[in-house]
Design a protein around this motif. Sequence first.
Motif: not given
Length: 197
Positions: A90-100, A144-153
């Motif tokens: 989440r911190e990376y997504a906030h700090e680097h929205p375009g890269r994320y 579980a990987v797909r669930l985690l990624r979907s939730t975080l993203h």
Amino acid sequence: MVRAGLTAERVTIAGAELADEAGLDGVTMSQLARRLGVKDASLYAHVRGLDDLRGRIALLAAEEKTVRIAEATAGRAGKDALVAFANAWREYAHEHPGRYTATQVRVRIDPELAARAAGPRRAVELTYGMLRGYGLAEPDLTDAVRLLRSTLHGFVALEAAGGFAHERAPQQTWVRALDALHTLLEHWPASREGDSA
């Protein structure tokens, strides 16, 4: 003639900075050339075009995000690892929205460049490794990987778009969502007949 000091790496970093400011879709070769103080044609000595540039931004971002997650989760397990993983994401997504964004959408990447890049491969290893700590095996692990990624993203995308208008602070929901994810992962439902197909 190639401008002194201009390299594929420098072009990629400048493109990533532009993506964070203007969004990944806002990155153009013309804007990047202006940012670097060169003519558009000068960039093509270092990257093949816009698709190649976006692919390089995606690989750079994957490496940066993976390093951040690896550092955050080192020596941790279970809920502690899950929370550290999610917070670093989440911190990376906030700090680097375009890269994320570049790490979450399908971009064209030169196969040779992709083969040399450790970031995406290491990201998969970290994610699967962290979730194996919950005692999961295939096919549950991939689910579980797909669930985690979907939730975080999903959370960070809605947050970035201003999609949480309720007076309850998103941070409070984030903490509860991670509590719920941890509980679910600890009590993962048993596989059903045919789930391995």
